[in-house]
Motif scaffolding. Structure first.
Motif, mmCIF file in Angstrom:
data_model
loop_
_atom_site.group_PDB
_atom_site.id
_atom_site.type_symbol
_atom_site.label_atom_id
_atom_site.label_comp_id
_atom_site.label_asym_id
_atom_site.label_seq_id
_atom_site.Cartn_x
_atom_site.Cartn_y
_atom_site.Cartn_z
ATOM 1 N N GLU A 1 32.407 35.485 32.626
ATOM 2 C CA GLU A 1 33.495 36.394 32.287
ATOM 3 C C GLU A 1 33.516 37.640 33.171
ATOM 4 O O GLU A 1 34.039 38.684 32.771
ATOM 5 N N GLY A 2 32.926 37.558 34.368
ATOM 6 C CA GLY A 2 32.926 38.691 35.280
ATOM 7 C C GLY A 2 34.311 38.922 35.874
ATOM 8 O O GLY A 2 35.208 38.074 35.753
ATOM 9 N N PRO A 3 34.484 40.060 36.552
ATOM 10 C CA PRO A 3 35.769 40.337 37.201
ATOM 11 C C PRO A 3 35.930 39.482 38.457
ATOM 12 O O PRO A 3 34.967 38.882 38.942
ATOM 13 N N ALA A 4 37.118 39.488 38.985
ATOM 14 C CA ALA A 4 37.395 38.766 40.232
ATOM 15 C C ALA A 4 36.620 39.421 41.370
ATOM 16 O O ALA A 4 36.305 40.611 41.311
ATOM 17 N N PRO A 5 36.296 38.652 42.408
ATOM 18 C CA PRO A 5 35.616 39.234 43.567
ATOM 19 C C PRO A 5 36.410 40.394 44.170
ATOM 20 O O PRO A 5 37.632 40.456 44.062
ATOM 21 N N GLU A 6 35.666 41.276 44.827
ATOM 22 C CA GLU A 6 36.262 42.442 45.476
ATOM 23 C C GLU A 6 36.909 42.038 46.798
ATOM 24 O O GLU A 6 36.619 40.970 47.340
ATOM 25 N N ALA A 7 37.735 42.921 47.337
ATOM 26 C CA ALA A 7 38.354 42.713 48.642
ATOM 27 C C ALA A 7 37.249 42.512 49.685
ATOM 28 O O ALA A 7 36.182 43.110 49.563
ATOM 29 N N PRO A 8 37.451 41.664 50.634
ATOM 30 C CA PRO A 8 38.681 40.971 50.997
ATOM 31 C C PRO A 8 38.882 39.634 50.282
ATOM 32 O O PRO A 8 39.786 38.880 50.619
ATOM 33 N N PHE A 9 38.034 39.350 49.286
ATOM 34 C CA PHE A 9 38.119 38.071 48.583
ATOM 35 C C PHE A 9 38.807 38.192 47.224
ATOM 36 O O PHE A 9 38.706 37.305 46.382
ATOM 37 N N ASP A 10 39.534 39.285 47.012
ATOM 38 C CA ASP A 10 40.188 39.522 45.732
ATOM 39 C C ASP A 10 41.279 38.509 45.421
ATOM 40 O O ASP A 10 41.674 38.344 44.265
ATOM 41 N N GLY A 11 41.752 37.771 46.413
ATOM 42 C CA GLY A 11 42.731 36.715 46.175
ATOM 43 C C GLY A 11 42.186 35.581 45.327
ATOM 44 O O GLY A 11 42.949 34.773 44.789
ATOM 45 N N LEU A 12 40.869 35.532 45.168
ATOM 46 C CA LEU A 12 40.266 34.497 44.320
ATOM 47 C C LEU A 12 40.578 34.722 42.840
ATOM 48 O O LEU A 12 40.321 33.844 42.017
ATOM 49 N N ASP A 13 41.183 35.861 42.511
ATOM 50 C CA ASP A 13 41.579 36.121 41.122
ATOM 51 C C ASP A 13 42.571 35.072 40.619
ATOM 52 O O ASP A 13 42.692 34.858 39.417
ATOM 53 N N VAL A 14 43.247 34.401 41.532
ATOM 54 C CA VAL A 14 44.188 33.351 41.138
ATOM 55 C C VAL A 14 43.470 32.223 40.392
ATOM 56 O O VAL A 14 44.095 31.479 39.635
ATOM 57 N N LEU A 15 42.153 32.150 40.558
ATOM 58 C CA LEU A 15 41.371 31.091 39.923
ATOM 59 C C LEU A 15 40.777 31.502 38.574
ATOM 60 O O LEU A 15 40.026 30.740 37.971
ATOM 61 N N LEU A 16 41.129 32.674 38.080
ATOM 62 C CA LEU A 16 40.655 33.109 36.757
ATOM 63 C C LEU A 16 40.918 32.079 35.658
ATOM 64 O O LEU A 16 40.052 31.844 34.814
ATOM 65 N N PRO A 17 42.081 31.411 35.622
ATOM 66 C CA PRO A 17 42.310 30.433 34.565
ATOM 67 C C PRO A 17 41.346 29.236 34.604
ATOM 68 O O PRO A 17 41.223 28.498 33.627
#
Length: 150
Positions: free
Chosen positions: A103-119
């Motif tokens: 349940e951690g947060p999405a990776p930080e920039a420059p990999f913050d686009g990985l937040d799309v995989l939260l679901p």
């Protein structure tokens, strides 16, 4: 039927767009390191080739045979990897793992686009495929550094 609906939501348009546009597909002719990783659960594979200069990824290529989620992760990583240090890659890998499993947060920039995989948190059988590219890249960075020190 709600399980099917949830799975359909998981494969959002953004994930499918990323999967269709993976940067740096292919292989490098003479990489400093090359690592192939395979998910035993689903059979997805990713091979990462890279060249390192001054402790940063100078060239990056990837051969991706994965589900749409693994492809989407590879797309984000491929877009962000060039110019990154081993520490940045390892941090992104650890943050992605924490996002999926703890349940951690999405990776930080420059990999913050990985937040799309939260679901995908709820789909443990997909986690290994999602992690493949960052795991292979981290291992390749380690190998390249060892080779350059030898």
């Amino acid at each position: 039927m709600s399980g099917d609906t949830d799975l359909i939501k998981l494969y959002s348009a953004r994930i499918l767009d990323l999967a269709a546009e993976i940067p740096h597909l292919g292989r490098l002719d003479a990489p400093d390191a090359s690592v192939k990783r395979r998910s035993p659960l689903c059979g997805s594979t990713v091979t990462v080739d890279l060249r390192v200069a001054d402790g940063k990824i100078a060239e990056f290529a990837q051969d991706v045979k994965a589900c749409a989620l693994g492809q989407a992760a590879a797309s984000v990583v491929g877009d962000a990897a060039i110019g990154c240090t081993r520490e940045q890659i390892e941090t992104a890998r650890d943050q992605l793992k924490a996002m999926l499993k703890s349940e951690g947060p999405a990776p930080e920039a420059p990999f913050d686009g990985l937040d799309v995989l939260l679901p995908a948190r709820d789909y443990k059988n997909r986690h290994a495929s999602i992690l493949l590219t960052l795991e292979a890249t981290a291992e390749a960075m380690e190998q390249a550094e060892q080779a350059n020190c030898a």
